[in-house]
Design a protein around this motif. Sequence first.
Motif, short mmCIF file in Angstrom:
data_model
loop_
_atom_site.label_atom_id
_atom_site.label_comp_id
_atom_site.label_asym_id
_atom_site.label_seq_id
_atom_site.Cartn_x
_atom_site.Cartn_y
_atom_site.Cartn_z
N SER A 7 8.87 4.67 2.33
CA SER A 7 8.71 3.94 3.16
C SER A 7 8.02 3.62 4.05
CB SER A 7 8.99 5.20 4.90
OG SER A 7 9.84 5.90 4.23
N VAL A 8 7.87 2.17 4.91
CA VAL A 8 6.66 0.97 5.09
C VAL A 8 6.83 0.82 6.76
CG1 VAL A 8 6.07 -0.98 4.52
CG2 VAL A 8 7.21 0.44 2.93
N GLU A 9 5.99 0.72 7.06
CA GLU A 9 5.46 0.60 9.06
C GLU A 9 4.99 -0.93 8.96
OE1 GLU A 9 6.81 2.19 11.55
OE2 GLU A 9 7.83 3.56 10.43
N ALA A 18 10.30 -10.81 2.67
CA ALA A 18 9.46 -11.88 1.49
C ALA A 18 8.54 -11.90 0.99
CB ALA A 18 9.54 -13.04 1.85
N ALA A 19 7.26 -11.38 1.95
CA ALA A 19 6.16 -10.78 2.01
C ALA A 19 6.15 -9.12 0.39
CB ALA A 19 5.09 -10.01 2.68
N VAL A 20 6.34 -8.38 0.75
CA VAL A 20 6.90 -7.23 0.53
C VAL A 20 7.17 -7.20 -0.98
CG1 VAL A 20 7.10 -5.11 0.37
CG2 VAL A 20 6.30 -5.65 2.77
N GLU A 21 8.70 -7.58 -1.04
CA GLU A 21 9.56 -8.02 -2.02
C GLU A 21 8.34 -8.91 -3.33
OE1 GLU A 21 14.36 -7.09 -0.50
OE2 GLU A 21 13.21 -9.69 -1.00
N ASN A 36 14.88 -3.22 3.32
CA ASN A 36 15.66 -2.85 4.26
C ASN A 36 15.05 -2.94 5.30
OD1 ASN A 36 17.59 -1.90 6.07
ND2 ASN A 36 18.59 -1.01 4.61
N LEU A 37 15.23 -4.19 6.33
CA LEU A 37 14.15 -4.14 7.24
C LEU A 37 14.58 -3.17 8.50
CD1 LEU A 37 13.81 -7.98 7.97
CD2 LEU A 37 12.00 -6.23 7.09
N GLU A 61 0.10 -2.30 0.63
CA GLU A 61 -1.21 -1.90 1.30
C GLU A 61 -1.84 -3.43 1.39
OE1 GLU A 61 -2.41 2.22 0.45
OE2 GLU A 61 -1.25 3.31 2.52
N GLU A 62 -2.06 -3.95 -0.05
CA GLU A 62 -3.41 -5.01 -0.43
C GLU A 62 -2.39 -5.89 0.85
OE1 GLU A 62 -5.27 -6.02 -3.05
OE2 GLU A 62 -5.92 -3.45 -3.29
N ALA A 63 -0.61 -6.30 0.95
CA ALA A 63 0.22 -6.76 2.14
C ALA A 63 0.17 -7.37 2.96
CB ALA A 63 1.54 -7.31 0.83
N GLY A 64 -0.42 -5.71 3.17
CA GLY A 64 -1.01 -5.76 5.17
C GLY A 64 0.61 -4.83 5.99
N TYR A 65 0.48 -3.98 4.99
CA TYR A 65 1.61 -3.12 5.85
C TYR A 65 1.87 -1.52 5.46
CZ TYR A 65 4.02 -7.42 5.61
OH TYR A 65 4.36 -8.91 6.45
N ASP A 66 1.98 -1.07 6.57
CA ASP A 66 1.50 0.35 6.22
C ASP A 66 2.42 1.50 5.30
OD1 ASP A 66 -1.12 0.21 7.69
OD2 ASP A 66 1.08 0.76 9.38
#
Length: 68
Positions: A7-9, A18-21, A36-37, A61-66
């Motif tokens: 799970s990602v916020e 694209a950033a996370v993948e 899956n947005l 998390e390094e990509a900027g997501y929680d």
Amino acid sequence: MVEVTISVEGMSCGHCKAAVEGALSKLDGVAKAEVNLAAKNVTVQYENGKVTEDALKNEIEEAGYDVV
């Protein structure tokens, strides 16, 4: 091959997807990463022993997501 859904916020658009993948796909041992947005998660297929679930979460998390 192991599959995990994380799970990602904070993801809301195609750029976020694209950033996370992209961040996950560059890790050695990751075969596939699919965001899956609508569900606010990413499903990752990876080779156990080459990469850990903690490493995947750190990369997100390094990509900027929680990670939740």
